[in-house]
Design a protein around this motif. Structure first.
Motif, mmCIF file in Angstrom:
data_model
loop_
_atom_site.group_PDB
_atom_site.id
_atom_site.type_symbol
_atom_site.label_atom_id
_atom_site.label_comp_id
_atom_site.label_asym_id
_atom_site.label_seq_id
_atom_site.Cartn_x
_atom_site.Cartn_y
_atom_site.Cartn_z
ATOM 1 N N GLN A 7 0.821 -1.210 0.000
ATOM 2 C CA GLN A 7 0.000 0.000 0.000
ATOM 3 C C GLN A 7 0.854 1.259 0.000
ATOM 4 O O GLN A 7 0.508 2.265 -0.639
ATOM 5 C CB GLN A 7 -0.937 0.001 1.213
ATOM 6 N N GLN A 8 1.990 1.198 0.691
ATOM 7 C CA GLN A 8 2.897 2.339 0.699
ATOM 8 C C GLN A 8 3.466 2.586 -0.702
ATOM 9 O O GLN A 8 3.655 3.739 -1.112
ATOM 10 C CB GLN A 8 4.023 2.107 1.699
ATOM 11 N N GLN A 9 3.734 1.513 -1.423
ATOM 12 C CA GLN A 9 4.222 1.661 -2.793
ATOM 13 C C GLN A 9 3.173 2.326 -3.679
ATOM 14 O O GLN A 9 3.496 3.177 -4.516
ATOM 15 C CB GLN A 9 4.586 0.297 -3.381
ATOM 16 N N LEU A 10 1.918 1.950 -3.498
ATOM 17 C CA LEU A 10 0.849 2.560 -4.276
ATOM 18 C C LEU A 10 0.718 4.050 -3.957
ATOM 19 O O LEU A 10 0.567 4.882 -4.870
ATOM 20 C CB LEU A 10 -0.478 1.849 -3.999
ATOM 21 N N GLU A 11 0.771 4.388 -2.686
ATOM 22 C CA GLU A 11 0.670 5.790 -2.288
ATOM 23 C C GLU A 11 1.870 6.597 -2.786
ATOM 24 O O GLU A 11 1.733 7.755 -3.190
ATOM 25 C CB GLU A 11 0.534 5.913 -0.768
ATOM 26 N N GLN A 12 3.046 5.972 -2.761
ATOM 27 C CA GLN A 12 4.234 6.660 -3.254
ATOM 28 C C GLN A 12 4.132 6.904 -4.747
ATOM 29 O O GLN A 12 4.558 7.957 -5.250
ATOM 30 C CB GLN A 12 5.490 5.838 -2.949
ATOM 31 N N LEU A 13 3.556 5.945 -5.457
ATOM 32 C CA LEU A 13 3.351 6.135 -6.893
ATOM 33 C C LEU A 13 2.453 7.333 -7.143
ATOM 34 O O LEU A 13 2.746 8.180 -7.994
ATOM 35 C CB LEU A 13 2.728 4.875 -7.503
#
Length: 225
Positions: A7-13
């Motif tokens: 989820q952090q990767q998605l938000e960072q994207l």
């Protein structure tokens, strides 16, 4: 990978797409300023700085590919990653259009078509891009329809501006073009039509961003076609 990391990767994207959009809109505004003021130094900075946008695009493209390949997202997450991938493509192309405007700054004779408010048309298109990205950031499906409607207004402005240029060309006579030669007149006409076309394309890319956002949020492809 832990769900929280994913989820952090998605938000960072999402944050990085917003960062790219901010840079692109900044460059576009500066290109319009350079065109309006004939600031060739500012224009040159936009041209030479295009590699930054290109590198951001490549980095985010790779991020999207890795998320698709390694995480195999489904449903809403899949639409989010796919939409983000499409949106960065539109942003990169808007960056290219900003470079085009900067190139025209080094050559164009703006006095010839002073009645055409290129700055106003350009500002409206930048605001469209910003609105589209804000809709993406906020998952705002309702705003996407407003952006599509605004594009119709931009198209009307661009059509009217093009008619002014074409009419001037048709009415021009060899004996009435003052200090300009025929070739110079044709060059001015060509550059102005290209400027109008490129601004209209910026609006089209804004609609593309809105369309992908609508699909991302509601699985609705209405604006894509």
């Amino acid at each position: 990978m832990a769900r929280t990391d994913y989820q952090q990767q998605l938000e960072q994207l999402r944050e990085d797409v917003l960062e790219m959009s901010a840079l692109v809109c900044q460059r576009l505004r500066r290109a319009l300023e350079a065109l309006e003021t004939k600031d060739t130094a500012l224009a040159e900075g936009i041209i030479t700085g295009d590699h930054e946008i290109n590198q951001l695009y490549l980095d985010l493209e790779q991020r999207c590919i890795e998320l698709l390949a390694l995480q195999q997202p489904v449903a809403g997450d899949l639409r989010f990653v796919a939409a983000s991938f499409k949106i960065i493509t539109d942003l990169e192309r808007i960056g290219d259009l900003a470079v085009n405007l900067a190139e025209y700054t080094k050559q164009a004779e703006r006095e010839r078509y002073s009645e055409i408010d290129i700055d106003y048309i350009g500002t409206q298109t930048v605001e469209m891009v910003e609105m589209a990205v804000e809709a993406y950031a906020a998952d705002d499906a309702a705003a996407t329809h407003e952006i599509a409607a605004t594009d119709d207004e931009i198209d009307t402005l661009c059509e009217g501006a093009s008619e002014v240029v074409v009419r001037d060309l048709l009415e021009a006579e060899t004996t009435s073009i003052g200090e300009l030669t025929d070739d110079a007149l044709l060059e001015d006409v060509s550059r102005m039509l290209l400027t109008i076309r490129d601004l209209e394309r910026v609006g089209d890319h804004a609609v593309n961003i809105a369309a992908r956002t609508l699909y991302m949020v509601e699985n609705d492809d209405e604006l894509i076609y």
